[in-house]
Design a protein around this motif. Structure first.
Motif, short mmCIF file in Angstrom:
data_model
loop_
_atom_site.label_atom_id
_atom_site.label_comp_id
_atom_site.label_asym_id
_atom_site.label_seq_id
_atom_site.Cartn_x
_atom_site.Cartn_y
_atom_site.Cartn_z
N LEU A 117 10.07 48.14 -4.03
CA LEU A 117 9.55 49.25 -4.83
C LEU A 117 10.50 50.45 -4.74
N PRO A 118 10.40 51.39 -5.69
CA PRO A 118 11.36 52.50 -5.73
C PRO A 118 11.16 53.49 -4.59
N GLY A 119 12.27 54.14 -4.21
CA GLY A 119 12.22 55.19 -3.19
C GLY A 119 12.13 54.66 -1.77
N ILE A 120 12.45 53.39 -1.58
CA ILE A 120 12.36 52.73 -0.28
C ILE A 120 13.70 52.79 0.45
N GLU A 121 13.65 52.87 1.77
CA GLU A 121 14.85 52.70 2.59
C GLU A 121 14.65 51.47 3.47
N ILE A 122 15.60 50.55 3.39
CA ILE A 122 15.59 49.37 4.25
C ILE A 122 16.64 49.64 5.32
N GLY A 123 16.20 49.68 6.57
CA GLY A 123 17.05 50.11 7.67
C GLY A 123 18.16 49.15 8.02
N ILE A 129 17.66 52.87 -0.81
CA ILE A 129 18.85 52.67 0.02
C ILE A 129 18.65 51.44 0.89
N VAL A 130 19.65 50.56 0.86
CA VAL A 130 19.69 49.39 1.73
C VAL A 130 20.82 49.64 2.72
#
Length: 155
Positions: free
Chosen positions: A113-119, A99-100
């Motif tokens: 990379l997969p499963g990352i959240e960019i705040g 999620i971005v």
């Protein structure tokens, strides 16, 4: 909505005012919001949601499991991933979600990379490799990406 004649757009879930340029592939179940700019040579898979006012520069592949909220900038050749252990012809039951959040920016050639959240309002520097979540208003750079500063919430 403007779709270049040399693109391959199967989705009917595209908001008004969005431009899709040449050699872009958009799969049938993808959702793209209003006033987006999807630049040349990009690919958007089925299980992808893109909000309003998003810029996707050239050469970006957005794989299943990626969600991009409103007002996000994705620089050229950003590499999203969705499988931590990819193997040829072996697929996970479900791809990890990336999620971005609103207002974030990702610089050219960054790898997410997969499963990352960019705040929300976070910034990822060009060429960075993001291996863990990025907090809102953080600026990260490097490999692996590390926080180097914080953005003023009023910016």
């Amino acid at each position: 909505m403007k779709i270049h004649k040399f693109s391959d757009v199967k989705s009917h879930n595209i908001g008004e005012g969005t431009s899709i340029w040449q050699f872009v592939v958009v799969m049938e179940d993808a959702k793209i919001g209003k006033n987006c700019n999807i630049c040349a040579n990009s690919l958007i898979e089925n299980d992808v949601v893109i909000g309003d006012n998003v810029t996707v520069k050239s050469g970006v592949y957005i794989w299943d499991g990626v969600e991009i909220e409103d007002n996000v900038f994705i620089g050229p050749c950003v590499a999203f991933t969705n499988d931590k252990r990819p193997r040829s012809k072996e697929y996970p039951e479900a791809f990890l979600k990336t999620i971005v959040r609103k207002g974030a920016s990702i610089g050219a050639n960054a790898t997410i990379l997969p499963g990352i959240e960019i705040g929300e309002k976070a910034m990822v520097g060009a060429g960075s490799v993001v291996t863990k979540n990025v907090p809102q208003y953080a600026v990260v750079v490097g490999n692996p990406a590390k926080i180097v500063e914080w953005i003023d919430k009023d910016e």
